[in-house]
Design a protein around this motif. Structure first.
Motif, PDB file in Angstrom:
ATOM      1  N   SER A 144       0.822  -1.218   0.000  1.00 33.53           N
ATOM      2  CA  SER A 144       0.000   0.000   0.000  1.00 33.53           C
ATOM      3  C   SER A 144       0.853   1.264   0.000  1.00 33.53           C
ATOM      4  CB  SER A 144      -0.893   0.034   1.239  1.00 33.53           C
ATOM      5  OG  SER A 144      -1.398  -1.232   1.516  1.00 33.53           O
ATOM      6  N   SER A 145       2.031   1.206   0.632  1.00 40.06           N
ATOM      7  CA  SER A 145       2.892   2.389   0.674  1.00 40.06           C
ATOM      8  C   SER A 145       3.258   2.845  -0.734  1.00 40.06           C
ATOM      9  CB  SER A 145       4.175   2.102   1.463  1.00 40.06           C
ATOM     10  OG  SER A 145       3.854   1.633   2.730  1.00 40.06           O
ATOM     11  N   GLY A 146       3.352   1.909  -1.660  1.00 40.41           N
ATOM     12  CA  GLY A 146       3.602   2.254  -3.066  1.00 40.41           C
ATOM     13  C   GLY A 146       2.455   3.100  -3.609  1.00 40.41           C
ATOM     14  N   GLY A 147       1.238   2.768  -3.199  1.00 38.22           N
ATOM     15  CA  GLY A 147       0.073   3.549  -3.632  1.00 38.22           C
ATOM     16  C   GLY A 147       0.155   4.971  -3.113  1.00 38.22           C
ATOM     17  N   VAL A 148       0.588   5.114  -1.859  1.00 44.38           N
ATOM     18  CA  VAL A 148       0.725   6.442  -1.258  1.00 44.38           C
ATOM     19  C   VAL A 148       1.809   7.230  -2.009  1.00 44.38           C
ATOM     20  CG1 VAL A 148       1.485   7.660   0.827  1.00 44.38           C
ATOM     21  CG2 VAL A 148      -0.081   5.700   1.026  1.00 44.38           C
ATOM     22  N   GLU A 149       2.929   6.571  -2.249  1.00 47.88           N
ATOM     23  CA  GLU A 149       4.027   7.247  -2.950  1.00 47.88           C
ATOM     24  C   GLU A 149       3.592   7.640  -4.362  1.00 47.88           C
ATOM     25  OE1 GLU A 149       7.791   5.488  -2.311  1.00 47.88           O
ATOM     26  OE2 GLU A 149       8.815   6.784  -3.741  1.00 47.88           O
ATOM     27  N   CYS A 150       2.857   6.758  -5.016  1.00 42.72           N
ATOM     28  CA  CYS A 150       2.362   7.019  -6.372  1.00 42.72           C
ATOM     29  C   CYS A 150       1.485   8.279  -6.372  1.00 42.72           C
ATOM     30  CB  CYS A 150       1.577   5.801  -6.841  1.00 42.72           C
ATOM     31  SG  CYS A 150       0.683   6.046  -8.365  1.00 42.72           S
ATOM     32  N   ALA A 151       0.579   8.376  -5.389  1.00 40.27           N
ATOM     33  CA  ALA A 151      -0.324   9.531  -5.316  1.00 40.27           C
ATOM     34  C   ALA A 151       0.495  10.813  -5.202  1.00 40.27           C
ATOM     35  CB  ALA A 151      -1.256   9.397  -4.118  1.00 40.27           C
ATOM     36  N   ILE A 152       1.535  10.784  -4.383  1.00 38.10           N
ATOM     37  CA  ILE A 152       2.298  12.000  -4.104  1.00 38.10           C
ATOM     38  C   ILE A 152       3.237  12.349  -5.259  1.00 38.10           C
ATOM     39  CG2 ILE A 152       4.061  12.969  -2.543  1.00 38.10           C
ATOM     40  CD1 ILE A 152       2.503  11.446  -0.272  1.00 38.10           C
ATOM     41  N   VAL A 153       3.954  11.352  -5.768  1.00 39.23           N
ATOM     42  CA  VAL A 153       4.945  11.640  -6.815  1.00 39.23           C
ATOM     43  C   VAL A 153       4.279  12.167  -8.095  1.00 39.23           C
ATOM     44  CG1 VAL A 153       5.087   9.341  -7.889  1.00 39.23           C
ATOM     45  CG2 VAL A 153       7.091  10.780  -7.855  1.00 39.23           C
ATOM     46  N   ASN A 154       3.035  11.773  -8.314  1.00 39.34           N
ATOM     47  CA  ASN A 154       2.344  12.185  -9.536  1.00 39.34           C
ATOM     48  C   ASN A 154       1.642  13.534  -9.451  1.00 39.34           C
ATOM     49  OD1 ASN A 154       2.220  10.099 -11.868  1.00 39.34           O
ATOM     50  ND2 ASN A 154       2.203   8.872  -9.988  1.00 39.34           N
ATOM     51  N   THR A 155       1.472  14.049  -8.220  1.00 39.96           N
ATOM     52  CA  THR A 155       0.671  15.276  -8.106  1.00 39.96           C
ATOM     53  C   THR A 155       1.377  16.420  -7.382  1.00 39.96           C
ATOM     54  OG1 THR A 155      -0.328  14.406  -6.076  1.00 39.96           O
ATOM     55  CG2 THR A 155      -1.568  14.066  -8.106  1.00 39.96           C
ATOM     56  N   ILE A 156       2.306  16.092  -6.496  1.00 42.34           N
ATOM     57  CA  ILE A 156       2.951  17.136  -5.693  1.00 42.34           C
ATOM     58  C   ILE A 156       4.317  17.461  -6.298  1.00 42.34           C
ATOM     59  CG2 ILE A 156       3.732  17.809  -3.369  1.00 42.34           C
ATOM     60  CD1 ILE A 156       0.661  17.139  -3.611  1.00 42.34           C
ATOM     61  N   SER A 157       4.492  18.689  -6.702  1.00 46.21           N
ATOM     62  CA  SER A 157       5.771  19.107  -7.297  1.00 46.21           C
ATOM     63  C   SER A 157       6.603  19.812  -6.243  1.00 46.21           C
ATOM     64  CB  SER A 157       5.513  20.051  -8.469  1.00 46.21           C
ATOM     65  OG  SER A 157       4.738  19.378  -9.444  1.00 46.21           O
ATOM     66  N   PRO A 158       7.930  19.876  -6.429  1.00 48.07           N
ATOM     67  CA  PRO A 158       8.771  20.564  -5.464  1.00 48.07           C
ATOM     68  C   PRO A 158       8.262  21.989  -5.233  1.00 48.07           C
ATOM     69  CG  PRO A 158      10.123  19.365  -7.025  1.00 48.07           C
ATOM     70  CD  PRO A 158       8.710  19.257  -7.520  1.00 48.07           C
ATOM     71  N   GLY A 159       8.193  22.363  -3.953  1.00 44.28           N
ATOM     72  CA  GLY A 159       7.731  23.712  -3.603  1.00 44.28           C
ATOM     73  C   GLY A 159       6.236  23.809  -3.367  1.00 44.28           C
ATOM     74  N   ASP A 160       5.486  22.771  -3.688  1.00 46.47           N
ATOM     75  CA  ASP A 160       4.031  22.821  -3.452  1.00 46.47           C
ATOM     76  C   ASP A 160       3.726  22.739  -1.964  1.00 46.47           C
ATOM     77  OD1 ASP A 160       3.392  22.919  -6.100  1.00 46.47           O
ATOM     78  OD2 ASP A 160       2.901  20.780  -6.292  1.00 46.47           O
ATOM     79  N   LYS A 161       2.808  23.572  -1.525  1.00 43.35           N
ATOM     80  CA  LYS A 161       2.381  23.508  -0.120  1.00 43.35           C
ATOM     81  C   LYS A 161       1.268  22.464   0.018  1.00 43.35           C
ATOM     82  CE  LYS A 161       3.226  28.135   1.648  1.00 43.35           C
ATOM     83  NZ  LYS A 161       2.545  29.311   2.190  1.00 43.35           N
ATOM     84  N   VAL A 162       1.412  21.630   1.021  1.00 39.61           N
ATOM     85  CA  VAL A 162       0.450  20.542   1.206  1.00 39.61           C
ATOM     86  C   VAL A 162      -0.010  20.515   2.658  1.00 39.61           C
ATOM     87  CG1 VAL A 162       0.136  18.057   1.012  1.00 39.61           C
ATOM     88  CG2 VAL A 162       1.694  19.206  -0.542  1.00 39.61           C
ATOM     89  N   LEU A 163      -1.319  20.573   2.865  1.00 47.05           N
ATOM     90  CA  LEU A 163      -1.838  20.477   4.233  1.00 47.05           C
ATOM     91  C   LEU A 163      -1.896  18.999   4.618  1.00 47.05           C
ATOM     92  CD1 LEU A 163      -4.984  22.354   5.600  1.00 47.05           C
ATOM     93  CD2 LEU A 163      -4.350  20.081   6.352  1.00 47.05           C
ATOM     94  N   ILE A 164      -1.233  18.660   5.727  1.00 45.93           N
ATOM     95  CA  ILE A 164      -1.254  17.260   6.167  1.00 45.93           C
ATOM     96  C   ILE A 164      -1.752  17.200   7.607  1.00 45.93           C
ATOM     97  CG2 ILE A 164       0.085  15.130   6.421  1.00 45.93           C
ATOM     98  CD1 ILE A 164       2.139  16.299   4.549  1.00 45.93           C
ATOM     99  N   VAL A 165      -2.787  16.410   7.809  1.00 52.16           N
ATOM    100  CA  VAL A 165      -3.276  16.207   9.170  1.00 52.16           C
ATOM    101  C   VAL A 165      -2.416  15.113   9.788  1.00 52.16           C
ATOM    102  CG1 VAL A 165      -5.259  15.640  10.590  1.00 52.16           C
ATOM    103  CG2 VAL A 165      -5.601  16.807   8.396  1.00 52.16           C
ATOM    104  N   VAL A 166      -1.670  15.478  10.838  1.00 56.08           N
ATOM    105  CA  VAL A 166      -0.746  14.509  11.438  1.00 56.08           C
ATOM    106  C   VAL A 166      -1.273  14.090  12.811  1.00 56.08           C
ATOM    107  CG1 VAL A 166       1.633  14.108  12.183  1.00 56.08           C
ATOM    108  CG2 VAL A 166       1.195  15.528  10.178  1.00 56.08           C
ATOM    109  N   ASN A 167      -1.690  12.843  12.912  1.00 55.67           N
ATOM    110  CA  ASN A 167      -2.260  12.360  14.181  1.00 55.67           C
ATOM    111  C   ASN A 167      -1.856  10.926  14.486  1.00 55.67           C
ATOM    112  OD1 ASN A 167      -3.811  11.264  12.102  1.00 55.67           O
ATOM    113  ND2 ASN A 167      -5.671  11.208  13.328  1.00 55.67           N
ATOM    114  N   GLY A 168      -0.719  10.492  13.951  1.00 59.58           N
ATOM    115  CA  GLY A 168      -0.272   9.128  14.234  1.00 59.58           C
ATOM    116  C   GLY A 168       0.856   8.730  13.297  1.00 59.58           C
ATOM    117  N   VAL A 169       1.261   7.485  13.393  1.00 62.54           N
ATOM    118  CA  VAL A 169       2.436   7.009  12.652  1.00 62.54           C
ATOM    119  C   VAL A 169       2.245   7.104  11.138  1.00 62.54           C
ATOM    120  CG1 VAL A 169       3.761   4.915  12.124  1.00 62.54           C
ATOM    121  CG2 VAL A 169       3.198   5.469  14.497  1.00 62.54           C
TER     122      VAL A 169
END
Ligand SMILES: Cc1ncc(COP(=O)(O)O)c(C=O)c1O
Length: 374
Positions: free
Chosen positions: A64-89
């Protein structure tokens, strides 16, 4: 009927029904042939039903981590601001992946075990209107807390952000209405609520997200969604897929259709409720008193009770596997998964074994105290 040696009550991987296991016991087919297209087409139908979407759903041969990486590598470019809700590992991991690919995390830190407020998400967007995407773990497997995804989806839609969701540990066990809730990319795994073997990541991608993919500023190779889109048009994958796992996935999706998604979600809820009330009846406390997950239950260990010994007793005497805490919660909590094919008898047996293990340790603690303070 499940073929197994030990009862997996961990938050994934989960017990696999015989029908799914047996589906893998057959010859491999050619992934550029007609039989494969039929297999992949049926999987696509099953996935659209599961994700409640009309979007493209891609199947990656990776965890599944590959799926997460795929989502990010395909849409988030260097310098993009991303809101991340951080509440666990697992949400910390989302942040790590964004950083690795040059994104700028704008963190909404929520104390572990506390529920997430959608209005806090909105406030942070209002302070940072140039945020491009919102990333969230729907079901934090490390804490057993679920997020208010429908509300966050409305906010994401209102401010025209890209909503990327890690639903790895709950898709198929909790309600997720991908399209209705404006989820642009939803990532799931096969080894949790789908009751299939580990090794495939499932990624649904909206039309809006596909625009981001087409306009991304960096290349990708194995996880290049542009390649997947091209191949998916002819019901193929760009690289040789894990064919045996696809046979298993097709069968797992058939089982989900036969049970009905609503019934399946209700079963997960019922099992989790029985588990929670059984645990509380033993005098134990939930790690979180808010926003309970129905796929993973996290509860605290009282003083003088050793969680590792509890796990060992369950495994060695009853053949039941439950999980330790993760990250800062290691050694402080225990986690029980109620995912996939779990039903009431498995829950009752686990509660029985847990109570026995707990009583034994409590009795030993009282006796040791007595010896030390006669
Ligand atoms: C919420 C969540 N995200 C991501 C992962 C990572 O999944 P995998 O180990 O299949 O890569 C897990 C695994 O437990 C998870 O629970």
């Amino acid at each position: 009927m499940l073929l197994r040696n030990k009862l997996l009550m961990v938050p994934g991987p989960t017990n696999i029904p015989n029908r799914v296991l047996e589906a893998m016991h057959r010859s491999i087919i050619y992934h550029r042939g007609e039989e494969f297209k039929d297999l992949y087409r049926e999987i696509q139908d099953g996935l659209r039903y599961l994700f409640q979407t009309s979007n493209e759903v891609f199947v990656l041969s990776s965890s599944s981590s590959g799926g997460v990486e795929c989502a990010i590598v395909n849409t988030i470019s260097p310098g993009d601001k991303v809101l991340i809700v951080v509440n666990g590992v697992f949400s910390q991991r989302l942040r790590d992946v964004v950083e690795i690919y040059g994104g700028i995390p704008i963190e909404l830190s929520v104390p572990w075990g506390k529920s997430i407020s959608a209005s806090d998400v909105e406030d942070l967007i209002l302070k940072n209107m140039d945020i491009k995407a919102i990333l969230i773990v729907h079901n934090e497997t490390s804490t057993g807390v679920i997020s208010p995804l429908a509300e966050i989806g409305d906010i994401s839609d209102k401010y025209d952000k890209l909503l990327i969701v890690d639903a790895v540990s709950d898709l198929g066990g909790e309600e997720i209405k991908t399209d209705e809730w404006h989820v642009d990319i939803c990532v799931a795994g096969t080894q949790k609520c789908l009751a299939c073997p580990p090794g495939l990541a499932l990624v649904s991608v909206s039309e809006k997200a596909l625009d981001y993919v087409r306009n991304r500023s960096r290349p990708a190779f194995y996880f290049d969604l542009l390649r997947y889109i091209e191949y998916q048009k002819r019901m193929e994958t760009p690289f040789t897929p894990a064919i045996s796992l696809l046979f298993a996935l097709r069968e797992g999706l058939r089982l989900i259709k036969e049970e009905g998604l609503e019934n399946r979600i209700e079963r997960h809820q019922t099992c989790a409720e029985i588990l929670r009330s059984g645990i509380k009846a033993m005098g134990l406390q939930m790690f979180s008193e808010e926003a309970f997950s129905n796929t993973v239950t996290v509860f605290k260990m009282p003083e003088k009770i050793n969680p590792n010994e509890i796990r060992e007793t369950l495994e060695n005497r009853y053949g039941i596997l439950i999980a330790d805490g993760m990250g800062a919660l290691k050694g402080k909590v225990l986690r029980i998964g109620t995912m996939g094919m779990i039903s009431e008898p498995e829950i009752r047996f686990t509660l029985y074994a847990l109570e026995k293990a707990l009583n034994e340790q409590r009795a030993c603690a009282i006796w040791t105290d007595h010896l030390n303070h006669p």
